[in-house]
Enzyme design. Structure first.
Site, PDB file in Angstrom:
ATOM      1  N   HIS A 103       0.794  -1.231   0.000  1.00 35.74           N
ATOM      2  CA  HIS A 103       0.000   0.000   0.000  1.00 35.74           C
ATOM      3  C   HIS A 103       0.825   1.279   0.000  1.00 35.74           C
ATOM      4  CE1 HIS A 103      -4.533   0.714   1.073  1.00 35.74           C
ATOM      5  NE2 HIS A 103      -4.185   1.277  -0.074  1.00 35.74           N
ATOM      6  N   ASP A 126      -9.748  -0.454   4.561  1.00 33.39           N
ATOM      7  CA  ASP A 126      -8.527  -1.036   5.119  1.00 33.39           C
ATOM      8  C   ASP A 126      -8.752  -1.354   6.594  1.00 33.39           C
ATOM      9  OD1 ASP A 126      -5.104   0.009   4.337  1.00 33.39           O
ATOM     10  OD2 ASP A 126      -5.740  -1.529   5.776  1.00 33.39           O
ATOM     11  N   HIS A 128      -6.316  -0.942   8.476  1.00 28.76           N
ATOM     12  CA  HIS A 128      -5.315   0.019   8.969  1.00 28.76           C
ATOM     13  C   HIS A 128      -5.525   1.398   8.348  1.00 28.76           C
ATOM     14  CE1 HIS A 128      -3.580  -4.086   8.600  1.00 28.76           C
ATOM     15  NE2 HIS A 128      -3.176  -3.860   9.845  1.00 28.76           N
ATOM     16  N   ASP A 130      -2.880   3.496   7.699  1.00 29.94           N
ATOM     17  CA  ASP A 130      -1.723   3.784   6.830  1.00 29.94           C
ATOM     18  C   ASP A 130      -1.359   5.263   6.881  1.00 29.94           C
ATOM     19  OD1 ASP A 130      -2.438   1.340   4.165  1.00 29.94           O
ATOM     20  OD2 ASP A 130      -2.150   1.139   6.328  1.00 29.94           O
ATOM     21  N   HIS A 143       4.527   1.143   3.966  1.00 34.64           N
ATOM     22  CA  HIS A 143       3.131   0.819   3.602  1.00 34.64           C
ATOM     23  C   HIS A 143       2.150   1.227   4.698  1.00 34.64           C
ATOM     24  CE1 HIS A 143       2.460  -3.502   5.395  1.00 34.64           C
ATOM     25  NE2 HIS A 143       3.146  -2.753   6.240  1.00 34.64           N
ATOM     26  N   ASP A 230      -7.540  -2.110   0.373  1.00 33.72           N
ATOM     27  CA  ASP A 230      -6.536  -3.034   0.906  1.00 33.72           C
ATOM     28  C   ASP A 230      -7.292  -4.305   1.263  1.00 33.72           C
ATOM     29  OD1 ASP A 230      -3.861  -2.647   3.309  1.00 33.72           O
ATOM     30  OD2 ASP A 230      -4.875  -4.490   2.696  1.00 33.72           O
ATOM     31  N   ASP A 232      -6.756  -6.539   3.176  1.00 32.76           N
ATOM     32  CA  ASP A 232      -6.803  -6.891   4.593  1.00 32.76           C
ATOM     33  C   ASP A 232      -7.947  -6.192   5.333  1.00 32.76           C
ATOM     34  OD1 ASP A 232      -3.833  -4.992   5.506  1.00 32.76           O
ATOM     35  OD2 ASP A 232      -5.928  -4.368   5.655  1.00 32.76           O
ATOM     36  N   GLU A 275      -2.152  -5.254  -1.529  1.00 36.23           N
ATOM     37  CA  GLU A 275      -1.730  -6.140  -0.449  1.00 36.23           C
ATOM     38  C   GLU A 275      -2.124  -7.613  -0.604  1.00 36.23           C
ATOM     39  OE1 GLU A 275       0.385  -5.367   2.043  1.00 36.23           O
ATOM     40  OE2 GLU A 275       0.419  -3.191   2.107  1.00 36.23           O
TER      41      GLU A 275
HETATM   42  N1  LIG Z   1       0.328   0.436  11.619  1.00 33.57           N
HETATM   43  C1  LIG Z   1       1.307  -0.619  11.297  1.00 33.57           C
HETATM   44  C2  LIG Z   1       0.755  -1.625  10.312  1.00 33.57           C
HETATM   45  S1  LIG Z   1       0.475  -0.832   8.796  1.00 33.57           S
HETATM   46  C3  LIG Z   1      -0.243  -2.017   7.742  1.00 33.57           C
HETATM   47  C4  LIG Z   1      -0.094  -1.439   6.366  1.00 33.57           C
HETATM   48  S2  LIG Z   1      -1.252  -2.052   5.256  1.00 33.57           S
HETATM   49  N2  LIG Z   1      -0.999  -1.370   3.911  1.00 33.57           N
HETATM   50  O1  LIG Z   1      -2.573  -1.666   5.664  1.00 33.57           O
HETATM   51  O2  LIG Z   1      -1.074  -3.485   5.121  1.00 33.57           O
HETATM   52  C5  LIG Z   1       2.598   0.025  10.787  1.00 33.57           C
HETATM   53  O3  LIG Z   1       2.620   1.217  10.608  1.00 33.57           O
HETATM   54  O4  LIG Z   1       3.558  -0.684  10.565  1.00 33.57           O
HETATM   55 MN   LIG Z   2      -3.245  -0.591   3.700  1.00 37.45          MN
HETATM   56 MN   LIG Z   3      -4.191  -2.906   5.837  1.00 35.50          MN
HETATM   57 MN   LIG Z   4      -1.594  -5.425   4.777  1.00 39.65          MN
END
Ligand SMILES: N[C@@H](CSCCS(N)(=O)=O)C(=O)O
Ligand SMILES: [Mn+2]
Ligand SMILES: [Mn+2]
Ligand SMILES: [Mn+2]
Length: 306
Positions: A103, A126, A128, A130, A143, A230, A232, A275
Site C-alpha cells: 500500500h 482497510d 489500517h 496507513d 506501507h 486493501d 486486509d 496487499e
Molecule cells: N500500523 C502498522 C501496520 S500498517 C499495515 C499497512 S497495510 N498497507 O494496511 O497493510 C505500521 O505502521 O507498521
Molecule cells: Mn493498507
Molecule cells: Mn491494511
Molecule cells: Mn496489509
C-alpha cells in the site's frame, strides 16, 4: 462535467518495498493470471495493459534506512515513477486500476489521481489507517505511512520531496478500520478525519456506513472518487493471503457492497487493489484471496447481482 472513463488502464505494480514480507510483489501477476482482464472486458470495458512494471533496475543501489524508514529511496523512486503512469492514464480519460503490491504505492496512485482531479475524494478501505508519520511509525514500514505523506503532515523527508500534499483531510474517509497505532488515532482526531471502523459497520450496517462516508466527503455526489482497497480490510477468513491480517474484518458481502455502492455513484475515477500476497497461505487460500480481489474489482467496475 464529470469524467466518464470507458477504458481501464491496468497498472500492474509488482512492488513489496513498503513492507518486509516476500510475495506481495507477486500479487499483480496472480490477479491478471486469474483472468481479470477478460472479466473486465466481459463487463463492457476496453482494457489497456502493457505488462507489469519492472522495478528491478531501481532496486540495485544502496538504500540504508532513513531514521527507521526502510527502503526509503526504493519506495520513493518506485512511487514517483508509478505516479507519472497513473497520472498520464487519468489525464487520458482512462480509469487507472492499480494492482499491488503493497500500500505504499498509494503515494503514487493518489498523486496521479489528485494531480488530474484536484477535487477527488478518497475512500480508503482497510483494517489500517496507513497514516503513520516519520515520528509516529513504530515499524518504519512505509506501507503504513502513505496517507500522512499525501496529507503533508509529519516531518519532511528529502527523498520524498516529490510528494505534494494534494490530499485534503476533509476529502478522506476510512471504512473497515480495526488496527490503529496510538499515533494514528491521535492523527485522525487532530486532523478531524472521518473514519468508520468495524464498530460503526456493526452498529449501522454497511449500507448506512457507505452513505455516511459519501455524505462526509462527497455530500453533493459531484466529486470524482478514488477507491483504495486493501484486501486486509476483509476478514482473514475471506482474504487470508495478505501481509497484515487482522481478525474481525468485513464479510465477503460487506466488501462487495462497498464496491457496488461506489460503482452506483458513477463517480469512480481510480481504483487500487492492494496487499494481495500469494506467498502467505496454502494454494487454496491464495486462490480464494486472488478470486475475491478480482471479484471486488469487478463489483467496483460495474458487475451487479441482478
Ligand atoms: N500500523 C502498522 C501496520 S500498517 C499495515 C499497512 S497495510 N498497507 O494496511 O497493510 C505500521 O505502521 O507498521
Ligand atoms: Mn493498507
Ligand atoms: Mn491494511
Ligand atoms: Mn496489509
Amino acid at each position: 462535467f464529470l469524467p466518464n472513463p470507458k477504458t481501464i488502464a491496468i497498472v500492474g505494480c509488482p512492488f513489496s518495498g513498503g513492507q518486509p514480507k516476500l510475495g506481495v510483489d507477486k500479487g499483480p501477476i496472480h490477479l491478471v493470471e486469474a483472468g481479470l482482464i477478460s472479466q473486465l472486458e466481459e463487463l463492457g470495458w476496453k482494457v489497456s495493459f502493457d505488462g507489469h512494471h519492472q522495478f528491478e533496475s531501481i532496486a540495485t543501489e544502496d538504500d540504508p534506512p532513513i531514521g527507521i524508514l526502510k527502503n526509503p529511496r526504493l519506495v520513493s523512486r518506485v512511487c514517483e515513477s508509478v505516479a507519472q503512469v497513473v497520472g498520464a492514464h487519468a489525464k487520458n480519460g482512462q480509469l487507472p486500476l492499480t494492482l499491488g503490491g503493497d500500500h505504499s504505492l498509494a503515494m503514487a496512485t493518489l498523486s496521479g489521481t489528485l494531480s488530474t482531479y484536484p477535487d477527488a475524494c478518497v475512500i480508503w478501505v482497510d483494517a489500517h489507517a496507513d497514516i503513520n508519520t516519520v515520528e509516529s511509525t513504530d515499524s518504519g514500514n512505509i506501507h503504513g505511512m502513505p496517507v500522512s505523506f499525501m496529507l503533508g503532515i509529519g516531518q519532511k523527508v528529502d527523498e520524498f520531496s516529490w510528494v505534494k500534499p494534494l490530499l485534503k483531510p476533509e476529502r478522506l474517509v476510512y471504512i473497515g478500520l480495526r488496527d490503529l497505532d496510538a499515533g494514528e488515532k491521535r492523527i485522525l482526531k487532530e486532523n478531524n478525519i472521518k473514519a468508520f471502523s468495524m464498530h460503526e459497520v456493526d452498529k449501522y450496517g454497511i449500507g448506512k456506513v457507505v452513505e455516511m462516508a459519501l455524505d462526509a466527503v462527497n455530500p453533493k455526489r459531484d466529486l470524482p472518487i478514488h477507491l483504495s482497497f486493501d484486501v486486509d480490510a476483509l476478514d482473514p477468513s475471506v482474504a487470508p493471503s495478505t501481509g497484515t491480517p487482522v481478525r474481525g474484518g468485513l464479510t465477503f458481502r460487506e466488501g462487495h457492497y462497498i464496491c457496488e455502492a461506489i460503482h452506483e455513484t458513477g463517480l469512480l475515477v481510480a481504483l487500487d487493489l492492494m496487499e494481495v500476497n500469494p506467498f502467505l497461505a496454502d494454494s487454496e487460500s491464495v486462490r480464494q484471496t486472488v478470486a475475491v480481489g478480482c471479484s471486488l474489482v469487478r463489483s467496483a467496475l460495474g458487475e451487479t447481482l441482478l
